[in-house]
Design a protein around this motif. Structure first.
Motif, short mmCIF file in Angstrom:
data_model
loop_
_atom_site.label_atom_id
_atom_site.label_comp_id
_atom_site.label_asym_id
_atom_site.label_seq_id
_atom_site.Cartn_x
_atom_site.Cartn_y
_atom_site.Cartn_z
N GLY A 1 0.59 -1.24 -0.26
CA GLY A 1 -0.48 -0.30 -0.43
C GLY A 1 1.11 1.17 0.03
O GLY A 1 0.26 2.44 0.44
N GLU A 2 2.37 0.96 0.30
CA GLU A 2 2.64 2.03 -0.17
C GLU A 2 3.41 2.88 -1.65
O GLU A 2 3.09 1.64 -2.48
N THR A 3 4.36 3.91 -2.05
CA THR A 3 4.54 4.35 -3.45
C THR A 3 5.35 3.42 -3.45
O THR A 3 6.56 2.98 -2.97
N GLY A 4 5.75 3.04 -4.75
CA GLY A 4 6.72 2.24 -5.39
C GLY A 4 6.58 0.83 -5.04
O GLY A 4 7.73 0.59 -5.07
N GLU A 5 5.64 0.32 -5.12
CA GLU A 5 5.57 -0.94 -4.94
C GLU A 5 5.68 -1.41 -6.03
O GLU A 5 6.25 -1.41 -7.27
N PHE A 6 6.68 -2.62 -5.33
CA PHE A 6 7.73 -3.51 -6.53
C PHE A 6 7.12 -4.57 -7.09
O PHE A 6 6.75 -5.85 -6.76
N ALA A 7 6.73 -3.77 -8.38
CA ALA A 7 4.92 -5.11 -9.05
C ALA A 7 5.48 -6.08 -10.13
O ALA A 7 4.75 -7.26 -10.06
N THR A 8 6.27 -5.21 -10.60
CA THR A 8 5.87 -6.23 -12.55
C THR A 8 7.45 -7.10 -12.70
O THR A 8 8.53 -6.02 -11.79
#
Length: 545
Positions: free
Chosen positions: A87-94
């Protein structure tokens, strides 16, 4: 939340020594504003690590803190990102984020490469690599680049065993969304395609989940009812991961086991299954005299195994989709996690089993049964190894999830079913009314049920098994096909500037090729793409991706 790190273990052996040792490197997620040292101090002991400390039992995981002072352990941090689902900025997602980090952070990449070369230079013999990371997050892309651009460039001849820990939204600090679900699937699909090409073996492990009490599952027969289901699931899974990891560290195992599993040279996707505790009686007992067929016996013993690589559709998602479309066929696997298959008798291509805690006679008898169990396979496609030591349930590292042992039989206790209350009769005495019936059977005390045994026999199996692999690949294929059909905006997050979507055409073709190698055939009618004319397909704005 699950651990956010890539663990790379170089298994080494000294001249004149039979035992191997680990040289371990971790690439961890530091989070916004954290230094690499802060990242190391904040990270918990690995839940799925197969590293063993020098003085611990072979199957015990090594904590990061105990390894930090060792010259055989190095750590590096990915800075500026937060965990996927935080839920924080800059999620390590992709997948693309992870690949860009490796390609653009020259300092990180060169530091990792220097450590790997140092590990290799001071080792007399390098057995190979064991890589482990979560492949449902951006670590899929980072790990892929690490393997293809670093390991394969510097160590092209060493075998690489890659374990991909798949994750769901369990433990997330924000709500899961359709976009997040799509990102996890796309990350896993791209990772599988890369690992299938560059790793010696890729072992996907499905996410930790609870279970439905209404479904009878033999693998959890001896688990306590008063422990969190996800904790129980994760603990048993970790036992099998560490059991397999210990065997992979035997001399030459990193070369021999992948060669066995991938003897066809086109089946690099492995599966993990296991039985804990392992009792030989159900396997050795043949009830043909009571009318049980050979196939019935195989189905019965197959129900004792839990398939940790078998994809299962989330129960909540399945209920929602079934309500929306009652005619939609269910994709759920069978109760033991192994899916029905069009391939006769669900025979795996190859199988390697590790038996722990059996005496010589029982292990020899069970070994012959295991060979019959997977007929028509023959040696060397079916192998098993028996180790006398059972798996230790250490109080400090293993949650008390198993029932206690019966004082007479030594087997894990199974609580009797709670009897339905009966109305007292006129002749009932006061002692009977208050549960003091002297004729009632005497059960062990509650304490006997909660005192976990100190060790358990178990069987861990590595295999190339279409029954586990095919449903998972079909799941990836059908989801990717649907996202392309509706032109989901989430696909653009993975495409470089100026790309025309060819990455997804190539990914789909690769998945279809792997599916064909595992005898999966075509997708089910409900999964087929109904509109291949991408230009004529209108984007659906209500598809929240």
């Amino acid at each position: 939340m699950d651990r956010h790190a890539l663990e790379a273990v170089l298994v080494c052996r000294a001249d004149g020594q039979d035992a191997t040792y680990d040289e371990t490197l971790d690439v961890v997620l530091a989070g916004p504003g954290k230094t690499p040292r802060q990242a190391l101090e904040a990270i918990p002991a690995s839940e799925w690590s197969t590293s063993a400390s020098p003085h611990a039992h072979r199957t015990a995981a090594q904590s990061v803190s105990s390894a930090a002072s060792s010259s055989s352990y190095r750590t590096h941090a990915v800075k500026g990102y937060s965990p996927f689902g935080s839920g924080e900025t800059g999620e390590f997602a992709t997948f693309r984020q992870g690949r860009e980090v490796w390609d653009e952070d020259v300092e990180l990449r060169e530091a990792v490469e220097d450590d790997l070369r140092l590990f290799a230079e001071r080792a007399d013999h390098s057995e190979g690599f064991i890589l482990t990371s979560p492949t449902s997050t951006a670590f899929s892309g980072l790990s892929s680049s690490f393997l293809t651009h670093t390991v394969r460039d510097d160590f092209p001849k060493l075998p690489v065993w890659y374990t991909g820990i798949l994750t769901n939204a369990r433990g997330w600090k924000r709500a899961d969304t359709a976009r997040s679900k799509a990102q996890r699937v796309l990350n896993e699909a791209l990772a599988l395609v890369e690992m299938e090409e560059y790793a010696s073996i890729y072992l996907p492990v499905q996410p930790v989940r609870g279970w439905d009490e209404k479904r009878e599952e033999g693998w959890r027969k001896y688990l306590r009812d008063d422990v969190d289901r996800c904790d129980s699931y994760k603990t048993v899974l970790t036992m099998h991961l560490q059991s397999a990891g210990s065997e992979l560290r035997e001399p030459n195992a990193l070369s021999e086991i992948p060669t066995l599993l991938n003897y066809r040279t086109t089946t690099r996707i492995a599966s993990l299954s296991g039985v804990a505790p392992l009792f030989t009686e159900p396997w050795l007992r043949r009830r043909t005299e009571e009318g049980e067929s050979e196939e019935g016996w195989r189905e019965r013993v197959r129900g004792l195994e839990k398939g940790w690589s078998a994809w299962e559709e989330d129960q909540e998602e399945e209920r929602d989709e079934a309500a929306d479309n009652p005619s939609r066929p269910s994709k759920r696997t069978t109760k033991n996690g192994l899916s029905p298959s069009s391939r006769p008798e669900q025979i795996p291509y190859a199988r390697y089993s590790i038996l722990r805690g059996l005496d010589f006679d029982k292990s020899q008898a069970l070994g012959r049964v295991l060979e019959e169990y997977v007929k028509p396979l023959r040696e060397p496609l079916v192998r098993w190894v028996s180790l006398p030591d059972p798996y230790p349930l250490l109080p400090g590292s293993t949650l008390p999830i198993f029932r206690g042992l019966h004082p007479q039989t030594g087997l894990p206790l199974v609580l009797p079913p709670t009897p339905l209350p009966k109305l007292p009769s006129a002749s009932s005495s006061t002692s009977v009314l208050f549960g003091n019936d002297p004729t009632a059977p005497k059960w062990p005390s509650a304490m006997d049920f909660t005192q976990q045994p100190t060790s358990l026999p178990l069987m861990t199996t590595l295999s190339t098994d279409p029954a586990q692999t095919t449903p998972y690949i079909k799941h990836l294929l059908s989801t990717l096909t649907e996202l392309r059909r509706v032109r989901a905006p989430v696909l653009k997050e993975y495409e470089a500037d100026g790309e025309d979507g060819s990455i997804w055409s190539e990914c789909r073709e690769a998945l279809e090729r792997v599916l064909d190698e595992y005898g999966g055939g075509e997708l089910d009618e409900g999964d087929k793409d109904e509109d291949e004319d991408w230009e004529a397909t209108e984007q659906q704005d209500e598809f929240d991706l």
